[in-house]
Design a protein around this motif. Structure first.
Motif, PDB file in Angstrom:
ATOM      1  N   SER A   1       0.844  -1.199   0.000  1.00  0.00           N
ATOM      2  CA  SER A   1       0.000   0.000   0.000  1.00  0.00           C
ATOM      3  C   SER A   1       0.877   1.246   0.000  1.00  0.00           C
ATOM      4  N   ARG A   2       0.506   2.234  -0.803  1.00  0.00           N
ATOM      5  CA  ARG A   2       1.295   3.451  -0.796  1.00  0.00           C
ATOM      6  C   ARG A   2       0.373   4.659  -0.626  1.00  0.00           C
ATOM      7  N   PRO A   3      -0.047   4.908   0.592  1.00  0.00           N
ATOM      8  CA  PRO A   3      -0.940   6.054   0.811  1.00  0.00           C
ATOM      9  C   PRO A   3      -0.203   7.365   0.604  1.00  0.00           C
ATOM     10  N   GLU A   4      -0.984   8.394   0.280  1.00  0.00           N
ATOM     11  CA  GLU A   4      -0.425   9.741   0.202  1.00  0.00           C
ATOM     12  C   GLU A   4      -0.085  10.164   1.636  1.00  0.00           C
ATOM     13  N   ALA A   5       1.106  10.672   1.843  1.00  0.00           N
ATOM     14  CA  ALA A   5       1.514  10.986   3.220  1.00  0.00           C
ATOM     15  C   ALA A   5       2.141  12.364   3.320  1.00  0.00           C
ATOM     16  N   TRP A   6       1.806  13.055   4.388  1.00  0.00           N
ATOM     17  CA  TRP A   6       2.319  14.402   4.646  1.00  0.00           C
ATOM     18  C   TRP A   6       2.867  14.462   6.064  1.00  0.00           C
ATOM     19  N   VAL A   7       3.827  15.337   6.256  1.00  0.00           N
ATOM     20  CA  VAL A   7       4.349  15.571   7.607  1.00  0.00           C
ATOM     21  C   VAL A   7       4.184  17.048   7.942  1.00  0.00           C
ATOM     22  N   VAL A   8       3.570  17.297   9.072  1.00  0.00           N
ATOM     23  CA  VAL A   8       3.449  18.669   9.573  1.00  0.00           C
ATOM     24  C   VAL A   8       4.338  18.762  10.811  1.00  0.00           C
ATOM     25  N   THR A   9       5.293  19.684  10.800  1.00  0.00           N
ATOM     26  CA  THR A   9       6.145  19.847  11.982  1.00  0.00           C
ATOM     27  C   THR A   9       5.907  21.218  12.612  1.00  0.00           C
ATOM     28  N   VAL A  10       5.939  21.215  13.928  1.00  0.00           N
ATOM     29  CA  VAL A  10       5.695  22.435  14.695  1.00  0.00           C
ATOM     30  C   VAL A  10       6.965  22.742  15.485  1.00  0.00           C
TER      31      VAL A  10
ATOM     32  N   THR B   1       5.909  27.567  21.619  1.00  0.00           N
ATOM     33  CA  THR B   1       5.333  26.539  20.738  1.00  0.00           C
ATOM     34  C   THR B   1       3.832  26.728  20.598  1.00  0.00           C
ATOM     35  N   ALA B   2       3.172  27.074  21.704  1.00  0.00           N
ATOM     36  CA  ALA B   2       1.716  27.276  21.649  1.00  0.00           C
ATOM     37  C   ALA B   2       1.354  28.370  20.636  1.00  0.00           C
ATOM     38  N   ALA B   3       2.249  29.328  20.470  1.00  0.00           N
ATOM     39  CA  ALA B   3       1.973  30.423  19.532  1.00  0.00           C
ATOM     40  C   ALA B   3       1.891  29.926  18.084  1.00  0.00           C
ATOM     41  N   PHE B   4       2.447  28.763  17.808  1.00  0.00           N
ATOM     42  CA  PHE B   4       2.404  28.227  16.445  1.00  0.00           C
ATOM     43  C   PHE B   4       1.189  27.317  16.204  1.00  0.00           C
ATOM     44  N   LEU B   5       0.386  27.092  17.236  1.00  0.00           N
ATOM     45  CA  LEU B   5      -0.760  26.192  17.063  1.00  0.00           C
ATOM     46  C   LEU B   5      -1.762  26.694  16.007  1.00  0.00           C
ATOM     47  N   PRO B   6      -2.075  27.991  15.956  1.00  0.00           N
ATOM     48  CA  PRO B   6      -3.025  28.432  14.906  1.00  0.00           C
ATOM     49  C   PRO B   6      -2.529  28.105  13.499  1.00  0.00           C
ATOM     50  N   ASP B   7      -1.248  28.327  13.255  1.00  0.00           N
ATOM     51  CA  ASP B   7      -0.689  27.995  11.931  1.00  0.00           C
ATOM     52  C   ASP B   7      -0.804  26.499  11.658  1.00  0.00           C
ATOM     53  N   ALA B   8      -0.541  25.722  12.685  1.00  0.00           N
ATOM     54  CA  ALA B   8      -0.599  24.263  12.512  1.00  0.00           C
ATOM     55  C   ALA B   8      -2.032  23.820  12.229  1.00  0.00           C
ATOM     56  N   ARG B   9      -2.988  24.394  12.929  1.00  0.00           N
ATOM     57  CA  ARG B   9      -4.407  24.037  12.695  1.00  0.00           C
ATOM     58  C   ARG B   9      -4.802  24.374  11.253  1.00  0.00           C
ATOM     59  N   THR B  10      -4.368  25.527  10.791  1.00  0.00           N
ATOM     60  CA  THR B  10      -4.693  25.934   9.419  1.00  0.00           C
ATOM     61  C   THR B  10      -4.115  24.929   8.424  1.00  0.00           C
ATOM     62  N   ALA B  11      -2.876  24.561   8.660  1.00  0.00           N
ATOM     63  CA  ALA B  11      -2.225  23.604   7.751  1.00  0.00           C
ATOM     64  C   ALA B  11      -2.959  22.269   7.772  1.00  0.00           C
ATOM     65  N   LEU B  12      -3.342  21.821   8.947  1.00  0.00           N
ATOM     66  CA  LEU B  12      -4.016  20.516   9.053  1.00  0.00           C
ATOM     67  C   LEU B  12      -5.384  20.550   8.382  1.00  0.00           C
ATOM     68  N   LYS B  13      -6.101  21.639   8.560  1.00  0.00           N
ATOM     69  CA  LYS B  13      -7.432  21.739   7.932  1.00  0.00           C
ATOM     70  C   LYS B  13      -7.312  21.674   6.412  1.00  0.00           C
TER      71      LYS B  13
END
Lengths: 174, 472
Positions: A130-139, A154-166
């Motif tokens: 199986s070769r799923p599409e895979a992404w890595v998000v780093t904070v 680090t908490a200050a970067f959570l909004p950016d991370a949420r946007t990226a994940l959405k």
């Protein structure tokens, strides 16, 4: 903000689809894998964010929270169409949330008791075909002491991370 | 003097580096394995309720959470002053055997088999589990399945694969259902096949790697671990035994709570990791090894038919006492065999699905020591609590730390043999790494993020100037 429970019941296999199964089982097509140690402050940011994504309640998403990436989770990965890994990255000079697509496994990476995202996706391909599409998000992570709360930096970067994940949770083109 | 620094060791968690000191003649004069231990965790525990300690300590490490869970629960049992229900004791044992299987499977199939199957001088880019897949796909798949089995039992008992907070002071939270018992039974035939296959494979390698084993951490030392009342292999209860390089028993029947009488902890300025030693022999003469090799050396027998047959062969190979750390790999496979047999016995026990699995009690003692045999060796949790059960002091002696003296000695022995001059060929690096990896050390104290640093080799001349550096 806490750095991910990592110790609450079912925290390593949560989400609408319940426990992640092995290859061949029907499961939500998007797998979000948060990993790190929730007792080591910012190291647990991936776990904290994965828990948060689980709370969004999307039926097409299942969550896996683990301290490290182990070979046997390749079976879970193999059942996914898309995988989002969320991890902490020691902050550099210009810290930012980063998103990268896994193009291929990197065989030269050292293999520890834990695998890299490339390594475990590579195993899913080798063992389960199986070769799923895979992404890595780093904070960016700034502090790794024994504490459960994320550092303010680090908490200050959570909004950016949420946007990226959405964005990554939406199908291509939407 | 020249100093060669290799950092960090790949395939290990945590910060670790190796310094090899050369004299002006280019010969090894000393070798040191440096580690950042998880200092500060004990302080983090202060003020926590003793009932929460198993769940908290299990989160120290993603590699051996079950070991901390069980040792912590046992320390809590002592503080409650309860004898836990027999079924709870059996279920905890079963989980510990499962952890042995899954942990040893990771060590053997994923971390060590690349060196053994592909060779120490093979391309480092391919000397990994993918290389093993290419060379022997069936073996690699079986290794993953064996890992899954161990994790599956942990999940069936504890409700989750990682960090189950199932074992608590007084017993366990949930009993084993008949449905889950059947699932475990269903796994056993395949597991037995894999264990036999791996053992047969290793027995072929014994001859091939005979010369390497001679200089691969091969030296006299003491060995320590738990044994049962019958003197047999034990991983959950029993008493501590020290034996020497002739398998002569030095001290036996030690109550684990009395560990401080027998074990001292030395400190060196160049490492954060302490150096435990057997007190009556002083430091560093009291060097002892723990883990699979030690457990097989101190035990009279394994206590199950197939594992006992394998133990006989193992002792023939070792000519009595196994003093080479290369044989840790072999010992792990025999422990997998024993664990599978013990699990098979437990799932057939008519009491195993009994629902009485937890004793309730308040704080009855203000101090407790819990000891188990983790995959890497003996693990001590020692707590002092106040009248409300809040932790006032915690002391953890983890398995990897107890092998510190032996790991340093191993690095020195391999370096002595292979390094001559100021060059470190790739194959020598691999052998030094593999020498440490034989102990399967778990240095999860550092974050996984740091644990993925690439390997860096630095070479300094006699005046301390960096003259060469390699990273891979």
């Amino acid at each position: 903000v806490t750095a991910g429970s990592g110790g609450r019941p079912d925290s390593n296999e949560a989400g609408p689809a319940g426990q992640s199964g092995g290859a061949g089982e029907t499961a939500a097509p998007i797998l979000v894998v948060g990993y790190g140690n929730g007792l080591r402050r910012d190291d647990g940011v991936g776990c904290a964010l994965a828990e948060e994504v689980g709370a969004w309640g999307r039926p097409d998403v299942r969550i896996m929270i683990v301290p490290q990436l182990y070979p046997e989770i390749a079976g879970d990965l193999a059942t996914a169409r898309r995988i989002l890994f969320i991890d902490a990255e020691p902050a550099g000079e210009a810290p930012e949330v980063k998103v990268r697509r896994l193009r291929a496994r990197e065989e030269s990476l050292p293999l520890g008791h834990a695998l890299s995202p490339e390594g475990v996706v590579g195993l899913a391909e080798e063992v389960y075909g199986s070769r799923p599409e895979a992404w890595v998000v780093t904070v960016p992570a700034f502090e790794f002491g024994w504490r459960e709360e994320l550092s303010p930096a680090t908490a200050a970067f959570l909004p950016d991370a949420r946007t990226a994940l959405k964005r990554l949770l939406e199908p291509p083109g939407e | 003097m020249k100093t060669v620094t290799i950092e960090p060791v790949t395939r290990l968690e945590g910060h670790a580096k190796i310094s090899i000191h050369l004299n002006d003649a280019g010969k090894v004069s000393d070798a040191q394995f440096h580690v950042v231990e998880f200092r500060g965790f004990e302080r983090f525990c202060v003020g926590r309720p003793v009932w929460e300690m198993p769940g908290i300590t299990a989160r120290i490490c993603g590699i051996c959470p079950v070991s901390h869970l069980l040792a912590s629960s046992k320390a809590g049992d002592r503080i409650l002053a309860v004898e836990i229900p027999p079924t709870a004791s059996k279920l905890r044992r079963m989980m510990n055997y499962a952890q042995n299987v899954q942990s040893h499977a990771l060590s053997f199939f994923h971390l060590s088999s690349p060196d053994l199957i592909l060779g120490f001088d093979s391309d480092p880019a391919k000397r990994n589990v993918f290389g093993v897949m290419a060379a022997d796909a069936e073996l690699a798949r079986r290794g993953i399945r064996m890992r899954q089995f161990g994790q599956e039992i942990i999940a069936l008992l504890g409700g989750k694969r990682i960090h189950p907070s199932w074992s608590v002071p007084g017993g366990v939270r949930n009993h084993l259902t008949e449905e889950n018992r059947q699932k475990i039974v269903g796994w056993l035939p395949e597991l037995q096949e894999t264990a036999t296959l791996a053992l047969d494979l290793f027995k072929k390698w014994v001859e091939e790697f005979k010369d390497l084993a001679e200089i691969f951490g091969n030296f006299p030392s003491l060995f320590m671990g738990l044994v049962g009342e019958d003197g047999n292999w034990e991983t959950y209860e029993g008493s501590l035994r020290f034996a020497d390089e002739n398998r002569d028993i030095i001290t036996d029947g030690i109550d684990p709570s009395d560990y401080k009488t027998h074990i001292g902890e030395a400190v060196e300025s160049w490492s954060y990791m302490k150096f435990p030693y057997y007190k009556p022999r002083g430091y560093p003469g009291g060097m002892y090894r723990v883990g699979p090799l030690a457990r097989l050396n101190i035990a009279d027998k394994m206590g199950t038919p197939k594992a006992d047959e394998e133990l006989k062969i193992f002792r023939d190979v070792a000519k009595g006492t196994a003093t080479s750390s290369f044989l840790y790999h072999y010992a792990r496979l025999i422990e997998i065999q024993a664990s599978i047999e013990r699990i098979a016995q437990l799932v057939d026990d008519p009491e195993i699905t009994n629902t009485r699995v937890r004793a309730e009690a308040g704080i009855n003692c203000l101090e407790g020591v819990g000891v188990t045999e983790a995959p890497r060796g003996t693990l001590f949790h020692h707590y002092k609590v106040d009248e409300n059960g809040l932790i006032e002091a915690a002391n953890l002696i983890v398995s990897t730390v107890q092998n510190n003296l032996a790991m340093n000695r191993t690095v020195r022995q391999i370096a002595d043999h292979f390094i001559d001059g100021d060059k470190i060929p790739e194959g020598v690096l691999n052998r030094i790494e593999a020498g440490i990896r034989a102990y399967d050390p778990c240095l999860s104290c550092a974050t996984h993020a740091y644990g993925r640093m690439p390997m860096q080799v630095s070479l300094f001349n006699a005046s301390g100037t960096l003259v060469a550096e390699r990273t891979r």
